[in-house]
Motif scaffolding. Sequence first.
Motif, PDB file in Angstrom:
ATOM      1  N   PHE A   1      -3.127  -7.868   3.444  1.00 19.26           N
ATOM      2  CA  PHE A   1      -4.358  -7.432   4.109  1.00 19.26           C
ATOM      3  C   PHE A   1      -5.338  -8.592   4.271  1.00 19.26           C
ATOM      4  N   VAL A   2      -5.555  -9.338   3.177  1.00 22.19           N
ATOM      5  CA  VAL A   2      -6.572 -10.388   3.199  1.00 22.19           C
ATOM      6  C   VAL A   2      -6.142 -11.550   4.081  1.00 22.19           C
ATOM      7  N   SER A   3      -4.921 -12.041   3.905  1.00 17.93           N
ATOM      8  CA  SER A   3      -4.477 -13.227   4.645  1.00 17.93           C
ATOM      9  C   SER A   3      -4.353 -12.960   6.133  1.00 17.93           C
ATOM     10  N   GLN A   4      -4.138 -11.706   6.519  1.00 15.62           N
ATOM     11  CA  GLN A   4      -4.049 -11.361   7.940  1.00 15.62           C
ATOM     12  C   GLN A   4      -5.402 -10.979   8.534  1.00 15.62           C
ATOM     13  N   GLY A   5      -6.459 -11.029   7.719  1.00 15.24           N
ATOM     14  CA  GLY A   5      -7.793 -10.709   8.223  1.00 15.24           C
ATOM     15  C   GLY A   5      -8.026  -9.224   8.441  1.00 15.24           C
ATOM     16  N   ARG A   6      -7.264  -8.368   7.762  1.00 15.49           N
ATOM     17  CA  ARG A   6      -7.345  -6.924   7.967  1.00 15.49           C
ATOM     18  C   ARG A   6      -8.164  -6.270   6.854  1.00 15.49           C
ATOM     19  N   SER A   7      -9.370  -6.770   6.643  1.00 14.07           N
ATOM     20  CA  SER A   7     -10.168  -6.280   5.520  1.00 14.07           C
ATOM     21  C   SER A   7     -10.646  -4.848   5.747  1.00 14.07           C
ATOM     22  N   GLY A   8     -10.858  -4.464   7.015  1.00 14.75           N
ATOM     23  CA  GLY A   8     -11.254  -3.088   7.291  1.00 14.75           C
ATOM     24  C   GLY A   8     -10.169  -2.108   6.878  1.00 14.75           C
ATOM     25  N   GLU A   9      -8.926  -2.434   7.201  1.00 12.05           N
ATOM     26  CA  GLU A   9      -7.811  -1.593   6.781  1.00 12.05           C
ATOM     27  C   GLU A   9      -7.653  -1.624   5.268  1.00 12.05           C
ATOM     28  N   PHE A  10      -7.922  -2.762   4.660  1.00 12.99           N
ATOM     29  CA  PHE A  10      -7.859  -2.898   3.207  1.00 12.99           C
ATOM     30  C   PHE A  10      -8.867  -1.953   2.553  1.00 12.99           C
ATOM     31  N   MET A  11     -10.076  -1.902   3.099  1.00 12.28           N
ATOM     32  CA  MET A  11     -11.099  -1.005   2.573  1.00 12.28           C
ATOM     33  C   MET A  11     -10.670   0.448   2.735  1.00 12.28           C
ATOM     34  N   ARG A  12     -10.115   0.799   3.894  1.00  8.37           N
ATOM     35  CA  ARG A  12      -9.699   2.185   4.120  1.00  8.37           C
ATOM     36  C   ARG A  12      -8.582   2.579   3.152  1.00  8.37           C
ATOM     37  N   TRP A  13      -7.648   1.645   2.908  1.00  7.39           N
ATOM     38  CA  TRP A  13      -6.604   1.964   1.941  1.00  7.39           C
ATOM     39  C   TRP A  13      -7.191   2.095   0.534  1.00  7.39           C
ATOM     40  N   GLY A  14      -8.196   1.293   0.208  1.00  7.06           N
ATOM     41  CA  GLY A  14      -8.860   1.429  -1.079  1.00  7.06           C
ATOM     42  C   GLY A  14      -9.491   2.801  -1.246  1.00  7.06           C
ATOM     43  N   ILE A  15     -10.075   3.323  -0.164  1.00  2.39           N
ATOM     44  CA  ILE A  15     -10.669   4.667  -0.217  1.00  2.39           C
ATOM     45  C   ILE A  15      -9.586   5.716  -0.428  1.00  2.39           C
ATOM     46  N   VAL A  16      -8.449   5.566   0.281  1.00  2.00           N
ATOM     47  CA  VAL A  16      -7.330   6.502   0.098  1.00  2.00           C
ATOM     48  C   VAL A  16      -6.847   6.465  -1.355  1.00  2.00           C
ATOM     49  N   THR A  17      -6.697   5.265  -1.900  1.00  4.47           N
ATOM     50  CA  THR A  17      -6.254   5.123  -3.288  1.00  4.47           C
ATOM     51  C   THR A  17      -7.245   5.767  -4.248  1.00  4.47           C
ATOM     52  N   ALA A  18      -8.533   5.540  -4.015  1.00  2.00           N
ATOM     53  CA  ALA A  18      -9.553   6.107  -4.893  1.00  2.00           C
ATOM     54  C   ALA A  18      -9.542   7.631  -4.841  1.00  2.00           C
ATOM     55  N   VAL A  19      -9.489   8.185  -3.644  1.00  2.00           N
ATOM     56  CA  VAL A  19      -9.522   9.648  -3.492  1.00  2.00           C
ATOM     57  C   VAL A  19      -8.293  10.291  -4.133  1.00  2.00           C
ATOM     58  N   THR A  20      -7.106   9.742  -3.845  1.00  2.00           N
ATOM     59  CA  THR A  20      -5.889  10.329  -4.403  1.00  2.00           C
ATOM     60  C   THR A  20      -5.814  10.136  -5.914  1.00  2.00           C
ATOM     61  N   SER A  21      -6.322   9.014  -6.411  1.00  2.00           N
ATOM     62  CA  SER A  21      -6.336   8.807  -7.860  1.00  2.00           C
ATOM     63  C   SER A  21      -7.276   9.793  -8.547  1.00  2.00           C
ATOM     64  N   VAL A  22      -8.441  10.002  -7.964  1.00  3.28           N
ATOM     65  CA  VAL A  22      -9.398  10.944  -8.550  1.00  3.28           C
ATOM     66  C   VAL A  22      -8.823  12.357  -8.546  1.00  3.28           C
ATOM     67  N   LEU A  23      -8.160  12.737  -7.450  1.00  2.00           N
ATOM     68  CA  LEU A  23      -7.512  14.053  -7.410  1.00  2.00           C
ATOM     69  C   LEU A  23      -6.458  14.165  -8.506  1.00  2.00           C
ATOM     70  N   ALA A  24      -5.691  13.098  -8.707  1.00  2.00           N
ATOM     71  CA  ALA A  24      -4.687  13.106  -9.767  1.00  2.00           C
ATOM     72  C   ALA A  24      -5.353  13.249 -11.135  1.00  2.00           C
ATOM     73  N   PHE A  25      -6.448  12.516 -11.355  1.00  2.00           N
ATOM     74  CA  PHE A  25      -7.154  12.624 -12.631  1.00  2.00           C
ATOM     75  C   PHE A  25      -7.619  14.065 -12.873  1.00  2.00           C
ATOM     76  N   MET A  26      -8.159  14.688 -11.841  1.00  2.00           N
ATOM     77  CA  MET A  26      -8.682  16.043 -11.981  1.00  2.00           C
ATOM     78  C   MET A  26      -7.559  17.037 -12.273  1.00  2.00           C
TER      79      MET A  26
END
Length: 499
Positions: free
Chosen positions: A355-380
């Motif tokens: 993500f970083v080396s290809q300059g795709r930081s926007g997609e990197f952020m969106r994937w981070g949000i997906v990871t955060a949301v799914t992780s929180v759901l798993a925790f719950m």
Amino acid sequence: MEANAFDPPERSLRRSVGRGAVVTAMAQAVRVATQIVSVIVLSRLLSPRDFGVVAMCAPVLAFIALFQDFGLTQATIQKSGIRHDEVNYLFWVNVAVSAFLACVLAGAAPLVATFYGEPRVTGLVAAFGLQIMAYGLGAQHLALLTRRMQFGRLAIIDVASAVAGLAVSIAWTFIDRSYWALFAGTLTGAVLPTLCYWASSRWRPSLPRKVEGISELINFGAGITGFNFANFFARNLDNVLIGKYWGEAQLGLYDRAYKLLLFPLSQITNPLSKVMVPALSRLKDEPDRYRSAYLRVMPLILLVALPGVAFATAMSDVLIPFVLGEQWRESASIFLALGFAGLLQPLNNPAGWLFVSQGRSGEFMRWGIVTAVTSVLAFMLGLPYGALGVAIAYAISEYLRTPFLWLYIGRSGPVQARHVLRAAAPFVLGGHLALAVIWFIKPWLPQQHVIALACGAVLAYLITLIIALAFASGREALREAIKMLPARPPAHAAPSEAK
């Protein structure tokens, strides 16, 4: 200064990456050893209360640290043909953001002290603003040294800063045996690298001025910051929920299992990221070389990490009491659950390099949000079943996310999901089979813990290697991994070739 003055000198990329990986890993090893010595020595010189005061500041500093860089060092490292005026603009943004955050710390200090009911925290939190400022003043110089792939010099600075920080903390205890000794060492570990970065880099800032097209770099940095912000919650909310609803005992068991598993993994992937991001950024306009470079390094990470995770997971009921003590035996089942997530994280964590080396930081952020949301759901979902339930749910979420991560990355760029599947499958399969085999033969291993653990570790690496060799892609990956190792230049090589 011309744009190409910021680029690495023309030489073998394989040699640069190989040497960079080795010296960076060596520097990391020294840092870890220094941290261990620091814990031992300073624990004898200072009281638990002193460490407690510093620990009270840690959550605030960790949150502030999400924003102090604003992703701008990565922006400098990955951009093609970056110019002096662009670096200069980013330098002043870093300084301004750091100054703002230092003021935020000073303003928040009384609130933090009130929250803990500990007035000594006030001055300490405010003082940590100096550390933030030191980092901001050196961020772009560090980025330029990294961009030029001067890993040997960076490794020396890293080691010298760690040792100097420890020395200052110890020396300070002879002046004032208090928590300020810890602060003095931390501040030294921030100021000294910045001075060294300035001394090692030929670049010097000029007065700030408006730059056309700078918004692209700022947006890139914002994407990196967005990912870090989302990832912060994905990595910390499990502790908060377990501590809130199950208390400190369950949280302690979970925390020790989590740290014992992820600490060794981070010592592999984190140092390599310092080498691979600038190397891949240099190749982003050459798709075949870019893909080849990534697919040479990734199997090497898997070969080093996965057998170790498989062995530790299968032997958790022996390993945990042996390493942490019998009082931590209940943590073994939590470690076992988290171990399955650990079998995928060495594959998934380096995805950030792409993500970083290809300059795709926007997609990197969106994937981070997906990871955060799914992780929180798993925790719950796992929370009603205690720390073990959280660990199991988190491991399941890691398996569910993995295919979507690589399909998402493969939508564009040189590395597609099929490339990763072909290169990684032999090692991932080998790691899982090694875990299963060790689990089933564990009752027949020697009764002595040290011998049993040694046999399990050797067996895990042997099984993974045999499975990898059974696949053509595994054999190819192993050959390429061996080529990545730095080789001694021939004796007859010209001096310029041996550099």
